[in-house]
Design an enzyme around this catalytic site. Structure first.
Site, PDB file in Angstrom:
ATOM      1  N   ARG A 168      28.639  28.660  16.572  1.00  0.00           N
ATOM      2  CA  ARG A 168      27.912  27.915  15.547  1.00  0.00           C
ATOM      3  C   ARG A 168      28.515  28.144  14.152  1.00  0.00           C
ATOM      4  O   ARG A 168      28.244  27.363  13.236  1.00  0.00           O
ATOM      5  CB  ARG A 168      26.425  28.322  15.555  1.00  0.00           C
TER       6      ARG A 168
ATOM      7  N   LYS B  35      29.734  24.957  13.488  1.00  0.00           N
ATOM      8  CA  LYS B  35      29.623  23.939  14.530  1.00  0.00           C
ATOM      9  C   LYS B  35      28.390  23.081  14.306  1.00  0.00           C
ATOM     10  O   LYS B  35      28.395  21.888  14.510  1.00  0.00           O
ATOM     11  CB  LYS B  35      29.543  24.648  15.881  1.00  0.00           C
TER      12      LYS B  35
ATOM     13  N   TRP C 158      25.929  32.388   7.761  1.00  0.00           N
ATOM     14  CA  TRP C 158      26.900  31.464   7.181  1.00  0.00           C
ATOM     15  C   TRP C 158      26.432  31.278   5.741  1.00  0.00           C
ATOM     16  O   TRP C 158      25.403  30.649   5.492  1.00  0.00           O
ATOM     17  CB  TRP C 158      26.882  30.155   7.953  1.00  0.00           C
TER      18      TRP C 158
ATOM     19  N   GLU D  66      39.825  10.614  12.524  1.00  0.00           N
ATOM     20  CA  GLU D  66      39.482  11.734  13.404  1.00  0.00           C
ATOM     21  C   GLU D  66      40.680  12.683  13.528  1.00  0.00           C
ATOM     22  O   GLU D  66      40.516  13.903  13.564  1.00  0.00           O
ATOM     23  CB  GLU D  66      39.033  11.192  14.770  1.00  0.00           C
TER      24      GLU D  66
ATOM     25  N   HIS E 183      49.210   0.492  -1.602  1.00  0.00           N
ATOM     26  CA  HIS E 183      48.280   0.449  -2.739  1.00  0.00           C
ATOM     27  C   HIS E 183      48.045   1.842  -3.332  1.00  0.00           C
ATOM     28  O   HIS E 183      46.985   2.094  -3.922  1.00  0.00           O
ATOM     29  CB  HIS E 183      46.953  -0.178  -2.300  1.00  0.00           C
TER      30      HIS E 183
ATOM     31  N   ASN F  71      17.303  31.323   9.082  1.00  0.00           N
ATOM     32  CA  ASN F  71      18.259  30.213   9.118  1.00  0.00           C
ATOM     33  C   ASN F  71      17.656  29.083   8.295  1.00  0.00           C
ATOM     34  O   ASN F  71      16.484  28.749   8.483  1.00  0.00           O
ATOM     35  CB  ASN F  71      18.459  29.780  10.581  1.00  0.00           C
ATOM     36  N   GLY F  72      18.422  28.518   7.363  1.00  0.00           N
ATOM     37  CA  GLY F  72      17.906  27.431   6.531  1.00  0.00           C
ATOM     38  C   GLY F  72      18.016  27.781   5.066  1.00  0.00           C
ATOM     39  O   GLY F  72      18.780  28.679   4.697  1.00  0.00           O
TER      40      GLY F  72
ATOM     41  N   GLU G 254      40.614  20.813  10.137  1.00  0.00           N
ATOM     42  CA  GLU G 254      39.756  21.868  10.677  1.00  0.00           C
ATOM     43  C   GLU G 254      40.563  22.974  11.342  1.00  0.00           C
ATOM     44  O   GLU G 254      40.284  24.149  11.156  1.00  0.00           O
ATOM     45  CB  GLU G 254      38.789  21.284  11.728  1.00  0.00           C
TER      46      GLU G 254
ATOM     47  N   LYS H 203      40.754  16.691  12.634  1.00  0.00           N
ATOM     48  CA  LYS H 203      41.197  17.757  13.562  1.00  0.00           C
ATOM     49  C   LYS H 203      42.265  18.624  12.890  1.00  0.00           C
ATOM     50  O   LYS H 203      42.245  19.835  12.990  1.00  0.00           O
ATOM     51  CB  LYS H 203      41.792  17.177  14.855  1.00  0.00           C
TER      52      LYS H 203
ATOM     53  N   CYS I 299      24.097  29.714  10.614  1.00  0.00           N
ATOM     54  CA  CYS I 299      23.319  30.916  10.939  1.00  0.00           C
ATOM     55  C   CYS I 299      22.657  30.821  12.306  1.00  0.00           C
ATOM     56  O   CYS I 299      22.085  29.795  12.656  1.00  0.00           O
ATOM     57  CB  CYS I 299      22.205  31.127   9.931  1.00  0.00           C
TER      58      CYS I 299
HETATM   59  C1  G6P Z   1      30.184  20.036  11.502  1.00  0.00           C
HETATM   60  C2  G6P Z   1      31.385  20.374  12.349  1.00  0.00           C
HETATM   61  C3  G6P Z   1      32.136  19.086  12.672  1.00  0.00           C
HETATM   62  C4  G6P Z   1      31.200  18.103  13.357  1.00  0.00           C
HETATM   63  C5  G6P Z   1      29.991  17.804  12.465  1.00  0.00           C
HETATM   64  C6  G6P Z   1      28.951  16.942  13.147  1.00  0.00           C
HETATM   65  O1  G6P Z   1      30.595  19.613  10.252  1.00  0.00           O
HETATM   66  O2  G6P Z   1      32.228  21.295  11.680  1.00  0.00           O
HETATM   67  O3  G6P Z   1      33.229  19.386  13.523  1.00  0.00           O
HETATM   68  O4  G6P Z   1      31.877  16.935  13.662  1.00  0.00           O
HETATM   69  O5  G6P Z   1      29.365  19.033  12.121  1.00  0.00           O
HETATM   70  O6  G6P Z   1      28.323  17.672  14.176  1.00  0.00           O
HETATM   71  P1  G6P Z   1      27.323  17.013  15.188  1.00  0.00           P
HETATM   72  O7  G6P Z   1      26.821  18.167  16.015  1.00  0.00           O
HETATM   73  O8  G6P Z   1      26.219  16.357  14.402  1.00  0.00           O
HETATM   74  O9  G6P Z   1      28.095  16.015  15.988  1.00  0.00           O
END
Ligand code: G6P
Length: 588
Positions: free
Chosen positions: A27, A583, A74, A465, A488, A100-101, A472, A469, A2
């Site tokens: 965001r 984000k 959100w 990682e 395993h 927001n929150g 996402e 990616k 949000c």
């Molecule tokens: C969210 C995003 C991720 C990101 C994570 C940590 O989950 O969708 O892509 O890696 O937050 O974000 P930060 O701002 O703490 O690195």
């Protein structure tokens, strides 16, 4: 997550608010709304969808008035519906809020308010703020008192902005970001400087447990006990204004492409802090490292780096798990907190837990004005510029660059770290020729439902990682595995419908990983090799450029970022704003 914004000034509020909301789109959100005050009344328009779509259907920008509030939601409490979108007016319509929150005691507050005759339209927790403000305002007709009485009973973490029936704007902050902008033609209040950066570069960062009342005559800031608070005005960096896509189709591609420039510059604006961080870590009794999502994957790379080159053991802790193992932190220890945004609620909580145990905090953070930077003893800045794409790309390699720099300082230059060489190698990986080869492979992933990514040693965090990616950006099920674990369990899943990416540089992990590739191939799965050495076992080979062994993580992630991006484009998903993700995840 949000975003909230408010404006009071000489201009029409709605167009400014809509533009601010567009800037904060990165965001993450699912619905949008605006409320303005004009002709003695508050008007609200809102709906589900992107800012541009909702603006088209309900004409957000055409709301009149010089005072207004806006929001991108959100969903946490209540479905994604027009009614649940913010702003929420109180039942009498004399107050409207954006929030927001999470209000943890919303059910109890709602019951009480309903008994007192206040009605509710939405399923959200946020609507209680509107009615609670109204309830207290009805008693005193005093806005300041209404806010003090409201925040006294709210439980949870929140930031809200309210517009009142006399055109006053007010906002309160409790563990969610809120920044006041002071421009030539008006005041702004927003969760992110991007909300107003083109109109104001003088800002005030509200502290926790503070609120602000904004009227044409000026602003007044108070703490939650109603005492006036003085604040310094600070300048925001103009680089935040530079957030346009330029020639690129998406922010994600722009940010991937910026890495030859951002990697060598990482930490340059906070060189002193970087030296201090190395010194603190060298002398600490114990070192922990935490983060969420991509930032946690950087923490895992750090574990290998510190052990191998600095001979220091550091323990990675997933931020959202810190709450369940608070006893791990020792006195005189250091917690290194990694976060691009500096606002991830899980990371902030891990930091609080560590601080309560007497640990000192070193943060590695992109937004230097964030809550995390403010809570840290030392804050090292990524300096990679705004990252708008929800999936972290350039912030990941900048986190790595800073961790490498710290290790290099501690070990007295033992790695021969040369980030400009890394940057040049990354630049080659981003050449048109490399991109078109990766695009071809991406086309083949279009209808794939499962991808496994294998790596050993320091390449295992890169496998994790990579899977993040792919998840996402492409919504394909992807799983990162340590290569040796294949036999395993996961080997049972290999068949002709499975694709496996092997992260297989020519180092001590090479031959074991190649053996895994053969085992996979024998079960009919398709193998994509990411390696500096070709092999007949790979159905597709993505060639890694030769580089000093310790630098492999930088060059391994670049082709995967491109692969995930191009596969997303193939699948017609939105790489910049993946569904359901945010984000900056400011709730737990
Ligand atoms: C969210 C995003 C991720 C990101 C994570 C940590 O989950 O969708 O892509 O890696 O937050 O974000 P930060 O701002 O703490 O690195």
């Amino acid at each position: 997550m949000c975003s909230i914004i408010g404006y009071l000034g000489l201009n029409e509020a709605a167009p400014i608010i809509v533009k601010g909301l567009k800037r904060m789109e990165y965001r993450g959100y699912d619905s949008v709304g605006v409320a303005t005050f004009s002709n003695d009344q508050i008007m609200v328009r809102k709906g589900v969808g992107r800012v541009i779509e909702v603006n088209k259907t309900v004409k957000l920008e055409e709301l009149s008035g010089n005072v207004g509030i806006g929001h991108t939601r959100w969903a946490t409490h209540g479905m994604v519906t027009d009614t649940n979108a913010h702003p929420h007016p109180s039942s009498t319509g004399e107050v409207a809020i954006v929030h927001n929150g999470i209000i943890e005691n919303h059910e109890e507050l709602k019951n009480d308010l309903q008994k007192n005759g206040y009605s509710f339209r939405s399923q959200t927790d946020s609507e209680v703020i509107a009615n609670l403000l109204q309830y207290h305002y009805d008693k005193t007709r005093n806005i300041k008192q209404a806010i003090v009485d409201t925040v006294a009973v709210l439980k949870g973490d929140y930031a809200f902005v309210a517009v009142f029936e006399d055109g006053t704007l007010a906002a309160a902050r409790f563990h969610e970001p809120l920044i006041i902008g002071i421009g030539k033609k008006g005041y702004f209040i927003s969760s992110d400087v991007l909300g107003f950066v083109e109109h104001a570069d003088d800002v005030i960062y509200l502290d926790n447990k503070e609120f602000v009342i904004i009227r044409p005559s000026g602003i007044q800031i108070f703490d939650f006990e109603a005492n006036p608070v003085q604040h310094q005005i600070t300048k925001v960096s103009k680089e935040f204004a530079d957030v346009y896509k330029g020639e690129y189709a998406h922010f994600t591609l722009k940010e991937i492409s910026e890495q030859p420039l951002t990697i060598p510059k990482s930490g340059d604006n906070t060189k002193l802090e970087l030296d201090l961080a190395a010194d603190f870590i060298r002398h600490a009794k114990a070192v922990y490292i935490t983060g969420s999502g991509t930032s946690y994957n950087s923490a895992l790379v750090a574990k290998f780096l510190f052990a191998k080159y600095a001979k220091i053991k550091i323990e990675p802790i997933i931020s959202s798990e810190a709450h369940f193992s608070p006893d791990v932190f020792e006195q005189q220890s250091i917690l290194v907190a990694l976060s691009q945004s500096g606002e991830s609620a899980d990371v902030l909580e891990a930091v609080k837990i560590a601080q309560n145990s007497g640990a000192k905090i070193i943060s590695i953070v992109n937004i230097m004005t964030s809550s995390l930077a403010q809570m840290s003893s030392i804050a090292v800045g990524l300096g990679c510029g705004p990252e708008i794409g929800v999936a972290a790309t350039k912030s990941f390699t900048s986190q790595l660059a800073i961790l490498y720099k710290i290790v290099e300082k501690i070990c007295g230059g033992c790695m021969g770290l040369d980030l400009s060489e890394v940057a040049e190698t990354v630049r080659k990986e981003l050449s048109d020729d490399s991109k078109s080869k990766i695009k071809e492979i991406a086309k083949r992933l279009k209808n794939v439902s499962d991808i496994y990514i294998l790596g050993r040693g320091i390449h295992y965090p890169i496998a994790l990682e990579s899977s993040l990616k792919l998840k996402e950006l492409t919504y394909i099920h992807a799983e990162g595995l340590p290569g040796g674990e294949l036999k395993h369990g996961p080997l049972a899943l290999m068949d002709s419908n499975t694709h496996v990416i092997m992260i297989n540089p020519d180092d001590s992990t090479y031959s074991d990983t190649l053996t895994s590739a053969r085992e996979i191939k024998a079960r009919g799965a398709k193998v994509i090799g990411i390696s500096d050495k070709p092999s007949d076992v790979y159905d597709y080979w993505i060639e890694l450029p030769r580089i000093e062994e310790s630098m492999y993580p930088f060059v391994e992630i670049i082709p995967i970022q491109l692969l995930a991006y191009y596969a997303a484009v193939e699948k017609d998903t939105d790489p910049d704003y993946p569904r359901n993700l945010a984000k900056s995840v400011t709730v737990k």
